[in-house]
Design a protein around this motif. Structure first.
Motif, PDB file in Angstrom:
ATOM      1  N   PRO A 190       0.826  -1.233   0.030  1.00 42.19           N
ATOM      2  CA  PRO A 190       0.178   0.026  -0.188  1.00 42.19           C
ATOM      3  C   PRO A 190       0.936   1.140  -0.130  1.00 42.19           C
ATOM      4  CG  PRO A 190       0.009  -1.038   1.982  1.00 42.19           C
ATOM      5  CD  PRO A 190       0.790  -1.899   1.274  1.00 42.19           C
ATOM      6  N   LEU A 191       0.331   2.269  -0.573  1.00 41.34           N
ATOM      7  CA  LEU A 191       1.118   3.511  -0.676  1.00 41.34           C
ATOM      8  C   LEU A 191       0.734   4.353   0.909  1.00 41.34           C
ATOM      9  CD1 LEU A 191       0.554   4.735  -4.457  1.00 41.34           C
ATOM     10  CD2 LEU A 191       2.609   3.969  -3.238  1.00 41.34           C
ATOM     11  N   PRO A 192       1.429   5.257   1.212  1.00 38.15           N
ATOM     12  CA  PRO A 192       1.383   5.779   2.438  1.00 38.15           C
ATOM     13  C   PRO A 192       0.000   6.756   2.265  1.00 38.15           C
ATOM     14  CG  PRO A 192       3.102   6.810   1.435  1.00 38.15           C
ATOM     15  CD  PRO A 192       2.764   5.606   0.548  1.00 38.15           C
ATOM     16  N   ALA A 193      -0.885   6.727   3.525  1.00 39.12           N
ATOM     17  CA  ALA A 193      -2.098   7.508   3.478  1.00 39.12           C
ATOM     18  C   ALA A 193      -1.437   8.933   3.738  1.00 39.12           C
ATOM     19  CB  ALA A 193      -2.799   6.950   4.571  1.00 39.12           C
ATOM     20  N   ARG A 194      -2.578   9.784   3.055  1.00 43.56           N
ATOM     21  CA  ARG A 194      -2.038  11.295   3.305  1.00 43.56           C
ATOM     22  C   ARG A 194      -2.854  11.831   4.466  1.00 43.56           C
ATOM     23  NH1 ARG A 194       0.286  13.990  -1.052  1.00 43.56           N
ATOM     24  NH2 ARG A 194      -0.981  15.794  -0.506  1.00 43.56           N
ATOM     25  N   TYR A 195      -2.238  11.355   5.530  1.00 44.70           N
ATOM     26  CA  TYR A 195      -3.062  12.032   6.903  1.00 44.70           C
ATOM     27  C   TYR A 195      -2.546  13.501   6.801  1.00 44.70           C
ATOM     28  CZ  TYR A 195      -3.758   7.351   8.326  1.00 44.70           C
ATOM     29  OH  TYR A 195      -4.326   5.783   8.583  1.00 44.70           O
TER      30      TYR A 195
ATOM     31  N   ASP B 157       1.137  14.174   7.622  1.00 46.90           N
ATOM     32  CA  ASP B 157       2.140  13.592   6.707  1.00 46.90           C
ATOM     33  C   ASP B 157       2.130  14.471   5.282  1.00 46.90           C
ATOM     34  OD1 ASP B 157       2.662  11.555   8.570  1.00 46.90           O
ATOM     35  OD2 ASP B 157       0.954  10.366   7.644  1.00 46.90           O
ATOM     36  N   VAL B 158       1.231  15.360   5.154  1.00 46.13           N
ATOM     37  CA  VAL B 158       1.244  15.888   3.496  1.00 46.13           C
ATOM     38  C   VAL B 158       2.562  16.716   3.415  1.00 46.13           C
ATOM     39  CG1 VAL B 158      -0.163  17.452   2.331  1.00 46.13           C
ATOM     40  CG2 VAL B 158      -1.403  15.825   3.500  1.00 46.13           C
TER      41      VAL B 158
ATOM     42  N   VAL C 118       3.844   9.498  -6.135  1.00 44.30           N
ATOM     43  CA  VAL C 118       4.099   9.257  -4.696  1.00 44.30           C
ATOM     44  C   VAL C 118       5.709   8.884  -4.393  1.00 44.30           C
ATOM     45  CG1 VAL C 118       3.830   7.810  -2.618  1.00 44.30           C
ATOM     46  CG2 VAL C 118       1.862   8.628  -4.107  1.00 44.30           C
TER      47      VAL C 118
END
Ligand SMILES: [Zn+2]
Length: 133
Positions: free
Chosen positions: A6-11, A14-15, A122
């Motif tokens: 999975p790619l990292p979530a854009r919390y 973290d953006v 990403v």
């Protein structure tokens, strides 16, 4: 059965880091009160708990703090074995990333950041030999 990595979530926390990586910049949170960089990102400084935090572009140099080699394929498409390294940035924080060096990392070895495209637009930081001698 394995799934794609999975790619990292854009919390929200973290953006800035992820967008910086896409520009080829290692963006790290910094406390405006104690002037210390910290990791992982969060809304408060882990040292003095102030909310007066921002971001800096880190030079992306440090030293190998620890490393491990993974032989098990956890995600489809991963090439095994692969090496994960914990780097202590010269600015202080520890980051855990993929190792890019041609040989095994050495504890204390100087390293420098680079960025790998992990998916559509990403980019993720990773480390290999470099930096100061
Ligand atoms: Zn602080």
């Amino acid at each position: 059965m394995t799934n794609p990595r999975p790619l990292p979530a854009r919390y929200p926390e973290d953006v800035e880091h992820l967008d910086g990586a896409a520009r080829g910049e290692l963006r790290i949170p910094v406390c405006h009160s104690c002037a210390q960089e910290f990791w992982p990102p969060g809304p408060v400084c882990p040292r003095d708990f102030t909310t007066d935090v921002g971001w800096v572009t880190d030079p992306g140099t440090g030293r190998v703090n620890s490393w491990v080699r993974f032989h098990k394929r956890y995600f489809a498409g991963d090439e095994v074995p692969y090496t994960v390294v914990q780097v202590r940035l010269d600015s202080g924080p520890n980051l855990t990333t993929t190792w890019t060096g041609p040989a095994d990392p050495v504890i204390g070895e100087p390293v420098a950041v680079s960025f790998r495209e992990a998916g559509a637009s990403v980019f993720l930081p990773e480390f290999g030999p470099g930096g100061q001698a």
